[in-house]
Design a protein around this motif. Structure first.
Motif, PDB file in Angstrom:
ATOM      1  N   ASP A  17      -2.829  17.820   7.626  1.00 15.31           N
ATOM      2  CA  ASP A  17      -3.528  17.236   6.485  1.00 15.31           C
ATOM      3  C   ASP A  17      -2.532  16.537   5.568  1.00 15.31           C
ATOM      4  O   ASP A  17      -1.345  16.394   5.902  1.00 15.31           O
ATOM      5  CB  ASP A  17      -4.342  18.312   5.748  1.00 15.31           C
ATOM      6  CG  ASP A  17      -3.486  19.396   5.103  1.00 15.31           C
ATOM      7  OD1 ASP A  17      -2.255  19.197   4.962  1.00 15.31           O
ATOM      8  OD2 ASP A  17      -4.050  20.441   4.731  1.00 15.31           O
ATOM      9  N   SER A  18      -2.995  16.117   4.399  1.00 19.66           N
ATOM     10  CA  SER A  18      -2.144  15.338   3.496  1.00 19.66           C
ATOM     11  C   SER A  18      -0.974  16.142   2.945  1.00 19.66           C
ATOM     12  O   SER A  18      -0.008  15.566   2.438  1.00 19.66           O
ATOM     13  CB  SER A  18      -2.986  14.786   2.336  1.00 19.66           C
ATOM     14  OG  SER A  18      -3.561  15.853   1.593  1.00 19.66           O
ATOM     15  N   GLU A  19      -1.046  17.480   3.042  1.00 20.47           N
ATOM     16  CA  GLU A  19       0.051  18.336   2.585  1.00 20.47           C
ATOM     17  C   GLU A  19       0.937  18.794   3.751  1.00 20.47           C
ATOM     18  O   GLU A  19       1.753  19.678   3.594  1.00 20.47           O
ATOM     19  CB  GLU A  19      -0.507  19.563   1.850  1.00 20.47           C
ATOM     20  CG  GLU A  19      -1.255  19.226   0.573  1.00 20.47           C
ATOM     21  CD  GLU A  19      -1.760  20.472  -0.134  1.00 20.47           C
ATOM     22  OE1 GLU A  19      -2.256  21.392   0.556  1.00 20.47           O
ATOM     23  OE2 GLU A  19      -1.646  20.532  -1.368  1.00 20.47           O
ATOM     24  N   ARG A  20       0.751  18.164   4.905  1.00 21.73           N
ATOM     25  CA  ARG A  20       1.500  18.488   6.125  1.00 21.73           C
ATOM     26  C   ARG A  20       1.185  19.894   6.635  1.00 21.73           C
ATOM     27  O   ARG A  20       2.009  20.549   7.262  1.00 21.73           O
ATOM     28  CB  ARG A  20       3.019  18.327   5.925  1.00 21.73           C
ATOM     29  CG  ARG A  20       3.460  16.967   5.443  1.00 21.73           C
ATOM     30  CD  ARG A  20       4.967  16.776   5.489  1.00 21.73           C
ATOM     31  NE  ARG A  20       5.729  17.911   5.008  1.00 21.73           N
ATOM     32  CZ  ARG A  20       5.953  18.184   3.714  1.00 21.73           C
ATOM     33  NH1 ARG A  20       5.466  17.392   2.774  1.00 21.73           N
ATOM     34  NH2 ARG A  20       6.665  19.237   3.362  1.00 21.73           N
ATOM     35  N   ARG A  21      -0.052  20.354   6.375  1.00 19.99           N
ATOM     36  CA  ARG A  21      -0.481  21.667   6.862  1.00 19.99           C
ATOM     37  C   ARG A  21      -1.246  21.484   8.173  1.00 19.99           C
ATOM     38  O   ARG A  21      -2.251  20.762   8.218  1.00 19.99           O
ATOM     39  CB  ARG A  21      -1.368  22.373   5.836  1.00 19.99           C
ATOM     40  CG  ARG A  21      -0.669  22.664   4.519  1.00 19.99           C
ATOM     41  CD  ARG A  21      -1.608  23.355   3.534  1.00 19.99           C
ATOM     42  NE  ARG A  21      -1.045  23.410   2.200  1.00 19.99           N
ATOM     43  CZ  ARG A  21      -0.236  24.392   1.761  1.00 19.99           C
ATOM     44  NH1 ARG A  21       0.066  25.396   2.569  1.00 19.99           N
ATOM     45  NH2 ARG A  21       0.239  24.360   0.534  1.00 19.99           N
ATOM     46  N   LEU A  22      -0.782  22.118   9.217  1.00 19.18           N
ATOM     47  CA  LEU A  22      -1.459  22.064  10.510  1.00 19.18           C
ATOM     48  C   LEU A  22      -2.708  22.938  10.488  1.00 19.18           C
ATOM     49  O   LEU A  22      -2.839  23.838   9.647  1.00 19.18           O
ATOM     50  CB  LEU A  22      -0.502  22.555  11.607  1.00 19.18           C
ATOM     51  CG  LEU A  22       0.756  21.702  11.812  1.00 19.18           C
ATOM     52  CD1 LEU A  22       1.759  22.452  12.682  1.00 19.18           C
ATOM     53  CD2 LEU A  22       0.388  20.375  12.452  1.00 19.18           C
ATOM     54  N   PRO A  23      -3.637  22.717  11.408  1.00 16.89           N
ATOM     55  CA  PRO A  23      -4.808  23.598  11.497  1.00 16.89           C
ATOM     56  C   PRO A  23      -4.374  25.027  11.826  1.00 16.89           C
ATOM     57  O   PRO A  23      -3.304  25.255  12.394  1.00 16.89           O
ATOM     58  CB  PRO A  23      -5.618  22.990  12.650  1.00 16.89           C
ATOM     59  CG  PRO A  23      -5.118  21.592  12.803  1.00 16.89           C
ATOM     60  CD  PRO A  23      -3.680  21.617  12.390  1.00 16.89           C
ATOM     61  N   LEU A  24      -5.217  25.987  11.467  1.00 17.52           N
ATOM     62  CA  LEU A  24      -4.932  27.379  11.812  1.00 17.52           C
ATOM     63  C   LEU A  24      -4.781  27.526  13.320  1.00 17.52           C
ATOM     64  O   LEU A  24      -5.478  26.865  14.099  1.00 17.52           O
ATOM     65  CB  LEU A  24      -6.057  28.304  11.335  1.00 17.52           C
ATOM     66  CG  LEU A  24      -6.097  28.678   9.851  1.00 17.52           C
ATOM     67  CD1 LEU A  24      -7.303  29.565   9.598  1.00 17.52           C
ATOM     68  CD2 LEU A  24      -4.815  29.388   9.439  1.00 17.52           C
ATOM     69  N   ALA A  25      -3.887  28.406  13.727  1.00 18.19           N
ATOM     70  CA  ALA A  25      -3.692  28.663  15.145  1.00 18.19           C
ATOM     71  C   ALA A  25      -4.935  29.290  15.759  1.00 18.19           C
ATOM     72  O   ALA A  25      -5.644  30.068  15.105  1.00 18.19           O
ATOM     73  CB  ALA A  25      -2.497  29.619  15.338  1.00 18.19           C
ATOM     74  N   ARG A  26      -5.190  28.954  17.016  1.00 17.10           N
ATOM     75  CA  ARG A  26      -6.292  29.594  17.728  1.00 17.10           C
ATOM     76  C   ARG A  26      -6.112  31.108  17.753  1.00 17.10           C
ATOM     77  O   ARG A  26      -7.083  31.860  17.778  1.00 17.10           O
ATOM     78  CB  ARG A  26      -6.380  29.045  19.150  1.00 17.10           C
ATOM     79  CG  ARG A  26      -6.785  27.587  19.238  1.00 17.10           C
ATOM     80  CD  ARG A  26      -6.909  27.110  20.686  1.00 17.10           C
ATOM     81  NE  ARG A  26      -5.640  27.178  21.399  1.00 17.10           N
ATOM     82  CZ  ARG A  26      -4.705  26.230  21.367  1.00 17.10           C
ATOM     83  NH1 ARG A  26      -4.908  25.143  20.628  1.00 17.10           N
ATOM     84  NH2 ARG A  26      -3.586  26.355  22.056  1.00 17.10           N
ATOM     85  N   MET A  27      -4.857  31.547  17.732  1.00 10.21           N
ATOM     86  CA  MET A  27      -4.566  32.986  17.792  1.00 10.21           C
ATOM     87  C   MET A  27      -5.179  33.745  16.618  1.00 10.21           C
ATOM     88  O   MET A  27      -5.448  34.944  16.726  1.00 10.21           O
ATOM     89  CB  MET A  27      -3.054  33.217  17.805  1.00 10.21           C
ATOM     90  CG  MET A  27      -2.371  32.740  19.078  1.00 10.21           C
ATOM     91  SD  MET A  27      -0.559  32.794  18.937  1.00 10.21           S
ATOM     92  CE  MET A  27      -0.267  34.530  18.651  1.00 10.21           C
ATOM     93  N   THR A  28      -5.380  33.071  15.477  1.00 11.68           N
ATOM     94  CA  THR A  28      -5.952  33.782  14.328  1.00 11.68           C
ATOM     95  C   THR A  28      -7.409  34.148  14.560  1.00 11.68           C
ATOM     96  O   THR A  28      -7.951  34.980  13.829  1.00 11.68           O
ATOM     97  CB  THR A  28      -5.833  32.934  13.045  1.00 11.68           C
ATOM     98  OG1 THR A  28      -6.510  31.681  13.228  1.00 11.68           O
ATOM     99  CG2 THR A  28      -4.372  32.674  12.703  1.00 11.68           C
ATOM    100  N   GLY A  29      -8.035  33.523  15.550  1.00 12.47           N
ATOM    101  CA  GLY A  29      -9.405  33.862  15.884  1.00 12.47           C
ATOM    102  C   GLY A  29      -9.532  34.922  16.954  1.00 12.47           C
ATOM    103  O   GLY A  29     -10.645  35.365  17.265  1.00 12.47           O
ATOM    104  N   TRP A  30      -8.421  35.326  17.539  1.00 11.48           N
ATOM    105  CA  TRP A  30      -8.467  36.377  18.557  1.00 11.48           C
ATOM    106  C   TRP A  30      -8.836  37.708  17.910  1.00 11.48           C
ATOM    107  O   TRP A  30      -8.470  37.980  16.752  1.00 11.48           O
ATOM    108  CB  TRP A  30      -7.108  36.520  19.248  1.00 11.48           C
ATOM    109  CG  TRP A  30      -6.670  35.334  20.045  1.00 11.48           C
ATOM    110  CD1 TRP A  30      -7.362  34.192  20.301  1.00 11.48           C
ATOM    111  CD2 TRP A  30      -5.398  35.179  20.686  1.00 11.48           C
ATOM    112  NE1 TRP A  30      -6.623  33.337  21.064  1.00 11.48           N
ATOM    113  CE2 TRP A  30      -5.406  33.908  21.316  1.00 11.48           C
ATOM    114  CE3 TRP A  30      -4.265  35.970  20.782  1.00 11.48           C
ATOM    115  CZ2 TRP A  30      -4.315  33.437  22.044  1.00 11.48           C
ATOM    116  CZ3 TRP A  30      -3.175  35.509  21.506  1.00 11.48           C
ATOM    117  CH2 TRP A  30      -3.207  34.253  22.127  1.00 11.48           C
ATOM    118  N   GLY A 162      -0.609  42.457  23.103  1.00 11.19           N
ATOM    119  CA  GLY A 162      -0.074  41.118  23.241  1.00 11.19           C
ATOM    120  C   GLY A 162       0.870  40.651  22.150  1.00 11.19           C
ATOM    121  O   GLY A 162       1.608  41.412  21.535  1.00 11.19           O
ATOM    122  N   SER A 163       0.815  39.333  21.923  1.00  6.13           N
ATOM    123  CA  SER A 163       1.828  38.664  21.106  1.00  6.13           C
ATOM    124  C   SER A 163       1.753  38.997  19.624  1.00  6.13           C
ATOM    125  O   SER A 163       2.704  38.719  18.884  1.00  6.13           O
ATOM    126  CB  SER A 163       1.718  37.141  21.304  1.00  6.13           C
ATOM    127  OG  SER A 163       0.385  36.707  21.112  1.00  6.13           O
TER     128      SER A 163
END
Length: 207
Positions: A17-30, A162-163
């Motif tokens: 986004d405009s603040e250079r923040r990437l989307p949340l990792a898919r791992m946070t939905g595990w 896991g991780s």
């Protein structure tokens, strides 16, 4: 050929986004994630830093792992095993070469022994009562002296799969030190029996 540092950064921030923040990792939905996605934010991705800062111990004369080469729960001529204190999971062990090597410059003889030792450490940790799995990690960004982590996952705690285990370890209260020490001694004694070596740096090797 891998992307240059600037190319990698540009590639990554193209989806930020405009603040250079990437989307949340898919791992946070595990279901094993220790965090609920609501309210989480990704830190802004910082530009590359070149040259990279030196790791601790790049100079062997200033290396803590070299200084502590005679500390641990198991030793042979080439390796030492240490119990890490203050952790949340039942047992965390760390394997170091006694001399100053990183993984990429291990002599072939030590590299072969690392594989055998790692297998045996995992085997003996998983043989402990109420331990389901031993996870093995080599990171290497913080220290130039090779150090291999072994984390014991407690039986039945499926959310610690896991991780995410190392993150859960940082969140959990400190595990009882006397229990961890007793289990570490069992692993060390088993190593002496199957791999040789000894329990102190000055002892004679087991027959």
């Amino acid at each position: 050929m891998a992307l240059r540092p600037d190319e990698f950064y540009d590639h990554a921030v193209a989806v930020a986004d405009s603040e250079r923040r990437l989307p949340l990792a898919r791992m946070t939905g595990w279901e094993i994630s220790p965090f609920e996605p609501g309210g989480l934010r990704v830190a802004p991705l910082r530009p590359p830093v070149l040259p990279e800062p030196a790791r601790h111990g790049e100079d062997p004369s200033d290396c803590n792992a070299c200084r502590d080469r005679d500390e641990g729960i198991w030793f042979n001529d080439h390796w030492r095993l240490v119990r890490i204190s203050g952790v949340g999971v039942p047992l965390v062990l760390m394997l170091y070469p006694r001399d100053h090597y990183d993984m990429a410059d291990l002599p072939d003889e030590l590299a072969a022994e690392l594989g055998l030792l790692s297998t045996r450490i995992v085997r003996h940790m998983q043989a402990l009562p109420h331990i389901s799995r031993a996870h093995v990690y080599r990171i290497g960004d913080g220290g130039a002296h090779l150090h291999v982590w072994f984390f014991a996952r407690p039986e039945g705690q499926a959310q610690l799969y896991g991780s995410w285990l190392v993150v859960w370890d940082d969140l959990l209260p400190e595990y009882p030190a006397d229990v961890a020490e007793a289990d570490a001694e069992i692993v060390a004694d088993a190593l002496v029996a199957c791999h040789g070596g000894h329990r102190s740096p000055t002892s004679e090797p087991a027959a």
